[in-house]
Design a protein around this motif. Structure first.
Motif, PDB file in Angstrom:
ATOM      1  N   VAL A 163       0.836  -1.205   0.000  1.00 33.57           N
ATOM      2  CA  VAL A 163       0.000   0.000   0.000  1.00 33.57           C
ATOM      3  C   VAL A 163       0.872   1.257   0.000  1.00 33.57           C
ATOM      4  CG1 VAL A 163      -1.594   1.371   1.405  1.00 33.57           C
ATOM      5  CG2 VAL A 163      -2.039  -1.066   1.022  1.00 33.57           C
ATOM      6  N   ILE A 164       1.931   1.255   0.804  1.00 30.65           N
ATOM      7  CA  ILE A 164       2.803   2.426   0.875  1.00 30.65           C
ATOM      8  C   ILE A 164       3.531   2.645  -0.448  1.00 30.65           C
ATOM      9  CG2 ILE A 164       4.872   3.363   1.971  1.00 30.65           C
ATOM     10  CD1 ILE A 164       3.963   2.026   4.566  1.00 30.65           C
ATOM     11  N   SER A 165       4.089   1.585  -1.012  1.00 24.88           N
ATOM     12  CA  SER A 165       4.840   1.735  -2.260  1.00 24.88           C
ATOM     13  C   SER A 165       3.926   2.107  -3.427  1.00 24.88           C
ATOM     14  CB  SER A 165       5.597   0.454  -2.572  1.00 24.88           C
ATOM     15  OG  SER A 165       4.711  -0.652  -2.671  1.00 24.88           O
ATOM     16  N   THR A 166       2.772   1.451  -3.528  1.00 21.21           N
ATOM     17  CA  THR A 166       1.833   1.783  -4.604  1.00 21.21           C
ATOM     18  C   THR A 166       1.234   3.165  -4.404  1.00 21.21           C
ATOM     19  OG1 THR A 166       1.284  -0.567  -4.815  1.00 21.21           O
ATOM     20  CG2 THR A 166      -0.214   1.003  -5.863  1.00 21.21           C
ATOM     21  N   GLY A 167       0.914   3.520  -3.152  1.00 19.84           N
ATOM     22  CA  GLY A 167       0.376   4.849  -2.865  1.00 19.84           C
ATOM     23  C   GLY A 167       1.344   5.960  -3.196  1.00 19.84           C
ATOM     24  N   ALA A 168       2.639   5.729  -2.919  1.00 21.64           N
ATOM     25  CA  ALA A 168       3.652   6.734  -3.259  1.00 21.64           C
ATOM     26  C   ALA A 168       3.753   6.904  -4.774  1.00 21.64           C
ATOM     27  CB  ALA A 168       4.999   6.329  -2.671  1.00 21.64           C
ATOM     28  N   PHE A 169       3.676   5.802  -5.505  1.00 20.99           N
ATOM     29  CA  PHE A 169       3.716   5.881  -6.969  1.00 20.99           C
ATOM     30  C   PHE A 169       2.479   6.609  -7.499  1.00 20.99           C
ATOM     31  CE2 PHE A 169       3.345   3.578 -11.205  1.00 20.99           C
ATOM     32  CZ  PHE A 169       4.262   4.409 -11.827  1.00 20.99           C
ATOM     33  N   LEU A 170       1.323   6.326  -6.905  1.00 28.15           N
ATOM     34  CA  LEU A 170       0.088   6.995  -7.311  1.00 28.15           C
ATOM     35  C   LEU A 170       0.176   8.498  -7.062  1.00 28.15           C
ATOM     36  CD1 LEU A 170      -2.887   7.034  -8.209  1.00 28.15           C
ATOM     37  CD2 LEU A 170      -3.513   6.432  -5.845  1.00 28.15           C
ATOM     38  N   ALA A 171       0.724   8.885  -5.919  1.00 23.72           N
ATOM     39  CA  ALA A 171       0.869  10.310  -5.614  1.00 23.72           C
ATOM     40  C   ALA A 171       1.780  10.984  -6.634  1.00 23.72           C
ATOM     41  CB  ALA A 171       1.424  10.489  -4.202  1.00 23.72           C
ATOM     42  N   GLY A 172       2.862  10.313  -7.016  1.00 29.43           N
ATOM     43  CA  GLY A 172       3.757  10.881  -8.028  1.00 29.43           C
ATOM     44  C   GLY A 172       3.076  11.031  -9.381  1.00 29.43           C
ATOM     45  N   VAL A 173       2.231  10.066  -9.749  1.00 26.76           N
ATOM     46  CA  VAL A 173       1.509  10.152 -11.020  1.00 26.76           C
ATOM     47  C   VAL A 173       0.540  11.326 -11.003  1.00 26.76           C
ATOM     48  CG1 VAL A 173      -0.205   8.993 -12.462  1.00 26.76           C
ATOM     49  CG2 VAL A 173       1.751   7.716 -11.585  1.00 26.76           C
ATOM     50  N   VAL A 174      -0.195  11.489  -9.910  1.00 23.67           N
ATOM     51  CA  VAL A 174      -1.177  12.577  -9.813  1.00 23.67           C
ATOM     52  C   VAL A 174      -0.484  13.934  -9.855  1.00 23.67           C
ATOM     53  CG1 VAL A 174      -2.896  13.650  -8.316  1.00 23.67           C
ATOM     54  CG2 VAL A 174      -2.875  11.155  -8.612  1.00 23.67           C
ATOM     55  N   VAL A 175       0.611  14.066  -9.103  1.00 22.91           N
ATOM     56  CA  VAL A 175       1.331  15.341  -9.092  1.00 22.91           C
ATOM     57  C   VAL A 175       1.885  15.654 -10.476  1.00 22.91           C
ATOM     58  CG1 VAL A 175       3.375  16.518  -8.198  1.00 22.91           C
ATOM     59  CG2 VAL A 175       1.897  15.250  -6.642  1.00 22.91           C
ATOM     60  N   LEU A 193      -3.803   5.596 -15.668  1.00 22.70           N
ATOM     61  CA  LEU A 193      -2.844   4.994 -14.741  1.00 22.70           C
ATOM     62  C   LEU A 193      -3.305   5.134 -13.295  1.00 22.70           C
ATOM     63  CD1 LEU A 193      -0.182   3.526 -14.417  1.00 22.70           C
ATOM     64  CD2 LEU A 193       0.999   5.735 -14.489  1.00 22.70           C
ATOM     65  N   SER A 194      -3.929   6.267 -12.970  1.00 19.40           N
ATOM     66  CA  SER A 194      -4.422   6.473 -11.608  1.00 19.40           C
ATOM     67  C   SER A 194      -5.528   5.480 -11.267  1.00 19.40           C
ATOM     68  CB  SER A 194      -4.934   7.907 -11.443  1.00 19.40           C
ATOM     69  OG  SER A 194      -3.880   8.838 -11.613  1.00 19.40           O
ATOM     70  N   VAL A 195      -6.424   5.231 -12.211  1.00 21.23           N
ATOM     71  CA  VAL A 195      -7.505   4.263 -11.974  1.00 21.23           C
ATOM     72  C   VAL A 195      -6.931   2.865 -11.740  1.00 21.23           C
ATOM     73  CG1 VAL A 195      -9.471   3.093 -13.045  1.00 21.23           C
ATOM     74  CG2 VAL A 195      -9.261   5.574 -13.212  1.00 21.23           C
ATOM     75  N   ILE A 196      -5.935   2.498 -12.544  1.00 23.64           N
ATOM     76  CA  ILE A 196      -5.307   1.184 -12.379  1.00 23.64           C
ATOM     77  C   ILE A 196      -4.659   1.053 -11.007  1.00 23.64           C
ATOM     78  CG2 ILE A 196      -3.472  -0.322 -13.223  1.00 23.64           C
ATOM     79  CD1 ILE A 196      -4.034   0.753 -16.028  1.00 23.64           C
ATOM     80  N   LEU A 197      -3.969   2.106 -10.580  1.00 28.39           N
ATOM     81  CA  LEU A 197      -3.295   2.058  -9.285  1.00 28.39           C
ATOM     82  C   LEU A 197      -4.289   2.028  -8.134  1.00 28.39           C
ATOM     83  CD1 LEU A 197      -0.356   4.544  -9.969  1.00 28.39           C
ATOM     84  CD2 LEU A 197      -0.222   2.058  -9.748  1.00 28.39           C
ATOM     85  N   VAL A 198      -5.382   2.778  -8.243  1.00 27.09           N
ATOM     86  CA  VAL A 198      -6.416   2.749  -7.202  1.00 27.09           C
ATOM     87  C   VAL A 198      -7.029   1.353  -7.116  1.00 27.09           C
ATOM     88  CG1 VAL A 198      -8.691   3.601  -6.555  1.00 27.09           C
ATOM     89  CG2 VAL A 198      -6.919   5.215  -7.276  1.00 27.09           C
ATOM     90  N   TRP A 199      -7.297   0.727  -8.271  1.00 26.08           N
ATOM     91  CA  TRP A 199      -7.826  -0.624  -8.290  1.00 26.08           C
ATOM     92  C   TRP A 199      -6.827  -1.608  -7.670  1.00 26.08           C
ATOM     93  CZ3 TRP A 199     -11.930  -3.476  -8.459  1.00 26.08           C
ATOM     94  CH2 TRP A 199     -11.849  -4.823  -8.813  1.00 26.08           C
ATOM     95  N   THR A 200      -5.548  -1.407  -7.956  1.00 25.89           N
ATOM     96  CA  THR A 200      -4.523  -2.265  -7.361  1.00 25.89           C
ATOM     97  C   THR A 200      -4.516  -2.146  -5.847  1.00 25.89           C
ATOM     98  OG1 THR A 200      -3.138  -2.071  -9.340  1.00 25.89           O
ATOM     99  CG2 THR A 200      -2.051  -2.775  -7.315  1.00 25.89           C
ATOM    100  N   LEU A 201      -4.638  -0.922  -5.343  1.00 24.66           N
ATOM    101  CA  LEU A 201      -4.698  -0.719  -3.894  1.00 24.66           C
ATOM    102  C   LEU A 201      -5.913  -1.409  -3.279  1.00 24.66           C
ATOM    103  CD1 LEU A 201      -3.672   3.049  -3.601  1.00 24.66           C
ATOM    104  CD2 LEU A 201      -2.385   1.083  -2.745  1.00 24.66           C
ATOM    105  N   ALA A 202      -7.033  -1.370  -3.994  1.00 28.40           N
ATOM    106  CA  ALA A 202      -8.273  -1.935  -3.460  1.00 28.40           C
ATOM    107  C   ALA A 202      -8.194  -3.452  -3.330  1.00 28.40           C
ATOM    108  CB  ALA A 202      -9.454  -1.533  -4.341  1.00 28.40           C
ATOM    109  N   ILE A 203      -7.536  -4.108  -4.274  1.00 30.16           N
ATOM    110  CA  ILE A 203      -7.507  -5.572  -4.253  1.00 30.16           C
ATOM    111  C   ILE A 203      -6.264  -6.127  -3.567  1.00 30.16           C
ATOM    112  CG2 ILE A 203      -8.868  -5.677  -6.375  1.00 30.16           C
ATOM    113  CD1 ILE A 203      -6.315  -6.435  -7.870  1.00 30.16           C
ATOM    114  N   THR A 204      -5.352  -5.270  -3.131  1.00 29.94           N
ATOM    115  CA  THR A 204      -4.112  -5.748  -2.517  1.00 29.94           C
ATOM    116  C   THR A 204      -4.349  -6.654  -1.305  1.00 29.94           C
ATOM    117  OG1 THR A 204      -2.726  -3.935  -3.320  1.00 29.94           O
ATOM    118  CG2 THR A 204      -2.011  -5.019  -1.312  1.00 29.94           C
TER     119      THR A 204
END
Length: 208
Positions: free
Chosen positions: A71-83, A104-115
């Motif tokens: 969650v931390i690693s994927t969330g950090a990547f998601l934050a970088g994509v959004v910024v 890409l943001s939708v994919i990462l959010v979905w990844t976080l949800a199913i992790t």
């Protein structure tokens, strides 16, 4: 004249138990307790009759801390994509950035949800002749690695893994397709499992 006493089975004398570690690893309750410390208690399975259902037996799982690392690693990547998307679209007026950035943001959010569910689907089982590994909900993988085919057992962990006290155990075999990496193991569990598998693999290769 007195006959000499038979040789004792002291600590320096090999016993059959030392050459049967594979059977012990597959059935010893104490071994199960060591591998089950601090892990998930329920193995998640896909729904539907066509799934690869695990066979009966003692399946071991990984540590819940693995979820936090992901969650931390994927969330950090998601934050970088959004910024990056907002900087390109708003500051540099590159509105096309909303399309790839949004996808890409939708994919990462979905990844976080199913992790969490994906982590609970990871399991391994020590059988008499091989180690069976399974993972995945949407895309399942079920592979058996014979003990005698293991050439290298490697423990790796990154900075986040070390911070949460977990590691991943990788088995390298002659066939690359049968290589297995078990993530999210507690450090103590990974080291214990490595020692057990190396001992078993060596005994199987030498025919003991």
């Amino acid at each position: 004249m007195t006959n000499p006493p038979p040789p004792s089975s002291g600590p320096d004398t090999p016993t059959t138990g030392e050459t049967g570690r594979a059977d012990a690893a597959a059935s010893d309750p104490n071994e199960d307790d060591v591998l089950a410390r601090g892990t998930f208690t329920h193995l998640a399975e896909p729904r539907g009759a066509a799934r690869l259902a695990p066979d009966d037996g003692s399946w071991h799982q990984i540590s819940p801390k693995y979820v936090w690392v992901q969650v931390i690693s994927t969330g950090a990547f998601l934050a970088g994509v959004v910024v990056g998307m907002l900087v390109l679209a708003l500051a540099l007026h590159q509105t096309w950035a909303f399309i790839p950035g949004g996808i890409l943001s939708v994919i990462l959010v979905w990844t976080l949800a199913i992790t969490p569910r994906q982590a609970r689907s990871i399991g391994y089982r020590l059988r008499r002749d091989d180690l069976v590994f399974r993972r995945g909900i949407l895309w399942q993988r079920l592979v058996a690695v014979p003990y005698g085919r293991m050439q290298l057992v490697d423990i790796t962990h990154g900075p986040l893994d070390r911070g949460f006290g977990i590691a991943q155990l990788k088995f390298v075999t002659a066939a690359a397709a049968t290589g297995v990496t078990i993530p999210g193991l507690a450090q103590e569990t990974a080291e214990h499992l490595r020692d057990v598998l190396i001992e078993v693999a060596e005994s199987r290769r030498t025919g003991l």
